[in-house]
Design an enzyme around this catalytic site. Structure first.
Site, mmCIF file in Angstrom:
data_model
loop_
_atom_site.group_PDB
_atom_site.id
_atom_site.type_symbol
_atom_site.label_atom_id
_atom_site.label_comp_id
_atom_site.label_asym_id
_atom_site.label_seq_id
_atom_site.Cartn_x
_atom_site.Cartn_y
_atom_site.Cartn_z
ATOM 1 N N GLU A 146 0.821 -1.204 0.000
ATOM 2 C CA GLU A 146 0.000 0.000 0.000
ATOM 3 C C GLU A 146 0.861 1.263 0.000
ATOM 4 O OE1 GLU A 146 -3.098 0.430 -0.523
ATOM 5 O OE2 GLU A 146 -3.664 -1.681 -0.530
ATOM 6 N N ASP A 176 -9.692 4.862 -2.578
ATOM 7 C CA ASP A 176 -8.631 5.398 -3.419
ATOM 8 C C ASP A 176 -9.260 5.965 -4.685
ATOM 9 O OD1 ASP A 176 -9.326 3.187 -4.921
ATOM 10 O OD2 ASP A 176 -7.305 2.327 -5.006
ATOM 11 N N TYR A 220 -5.947 6.643 4.672
ATOM 12 C CA TYR A 220 -6.172 5.641 3.627
ATOM 13 C C TYR A 220 -5.412 4.350 3.924
ATOM 14 C CZ TYR A 220 -5.724 2.847 -0.478
ATOM 15 O OH TYR A 220 -5.711 1.762 -1.303
#
Length: 357
Positions: free
Chosen positions: A52, A153, A135
């Site tokens: 990520e 996203d 996030y």
């Protein structure tokens, strides 16, 4: 509390999407497949987190090779925490945003020092780690620990904006899109659902020419029904990027030693190896690191950062071996590895090398 109709619509969307994901999930080196998860295999939080961080503002295709190299060299978070900063920075070269590499090390070391090498298993706990924002915390919590966190996203923004025909331009529509995504996120299999939304946006609900005819959410998509799917999400016009200028000083002695410096820890390319240079501004102030009869090269190096374009004039010199620079130090040629330079500095070297003696 959501009403019954909204609950029913969200449940139908989740069921359709998960059934599609079970058949069409992309194969990723960091991903645990739906079949393996169903068989009881759990994702490795370290690999989920690392992927990520790497994927922020970078494509899956670009990240695959970096991810493999990182995990072969540092297979666990403890291995990464023990790595030398310079080694990690060198492996990161080309992924951009070197602050992310510095935060990667800070986070790995915090996991080892403060959490006995185990990542916190909640979104709230993950947010306490350095370098992990909303996030990334949500993505790791959902994918690694199956917490029903809301993962949004660019792909998810696009899917949700089309599914609900949200015509307010981004970024103003972001809060509404997050709320709508939260309404879609199921309590069961939230990690697979988050990855399914990403895959749908990357492969079918694409920015241009979405393949609505084969979309699992075709029957539920308001934008498709209205004929405006390809127009969403709308985006507010971006301001033009300014251009900054600077000077890069490339000095190579007769014995081949190259003048290099480690940039300050903070700022762009922070902590990275590079050539001594001036400030980057509309009117840069020359700052030669030694008196060496500098000659401007017959070219400029151009590079684009997120918020501005940069144009570097390159000055070349062949100083004597007795020269003592006020910044940086000379690295013997056999110890100089251009591949360790960040992309901008590698561009400078590749442009300058043919013009050096």
């Amino acid at each position: 509390m959501r009403d019954g109709a909204a609950e029913l619509g969200a449940a139908a969307a989740a069921a359709l999407l998960l059934a599609w994901y079970d058949r069409h999930a992309r194969v990723m080196p960091w991903r645990t497949s739906p079949a393996d998860r169903a068989a009881g295999e759990r994702p490795d939080p370290y690999r989920v987190w690392l992927s990520e961080v790497m994927l922020q503002q970078t494509t899956v295709a670009a990240v695959r090779a970096y991810f493999r190299r990182f995990t072969e060299r540092w297979p666990t978070v403890a291995d990464l925490a023990a790595a030398a900063d310079a080694d990690v920075m060198a492996e990161w070269a080309g992924l951009g945003y070197y602050a992310r590499a510095r935060n990667l090390l800070k986070c790995a070391r915090a996991v080892v020092a403060d959490h006995s090498g185990e990542f916190p298993d909640t979104e709230v706990g993950l947010r306490t780690l350095p370098g992990i924002g909303p996030y990334t915390a949500a993505a790791v919590a959902a994918i690694a620990f199956d917490e029903p966190a809301v993962v949004v996203d660019g792909n998810v923004e696009r899917v949700v904006s089309r599914l609900h025909a949200v015509e307010t331009p981004l970024p103003a529509s972001k809060p509404a899109l997050v709320a709508l995504a939260a309404g879609l996120t199921p309590q069961q299999r939230p990690g697979d659902f988050a990855q399914a939304m990403m895959d749908l946006g990357a492969t079918i609900c694409t920015p241009r020419k979405p393949a609505c005819g084969i979309c699992p959410l075709w029957s539920l998509c308001a934008a498709r029904a209205a004929g405006i799917a390809a127009d969403l999400p709308r985006k507010s016009p971006k301001p033009a990027k300014p251009t900054r200028r600077g000077i890069a000083y490339v000095a190579v002695r007769a014995d081949g030693a190259v003048l290099l410096e480690t940039r300050p820890a903070k700022g762009l390319l922070g902590g990275m190896l590079g050539f001594v240079g001036s400030d980057w501004s509309e009117d840069p102030v020359p700052a030669p690191p030694l008196d060496a009869g500098w000659s401007p090269a017959p070219f400029a190096v151009r590079h684009t950062f997120t918020h501005f374009h940069l144009e570097l004039t390159v000055h070349l010199a062949t100083p004597p071996q007795t020269a003592a620079p006020t910044r940086g130090s000379f690295t013997p040629r056999d110890a100089f590895r251009p591949g360790d330079l960040p992309t901008l500095m590698l561009k400078v070297w590749q442009a300058a090398e043919p013009h050096l003696p």
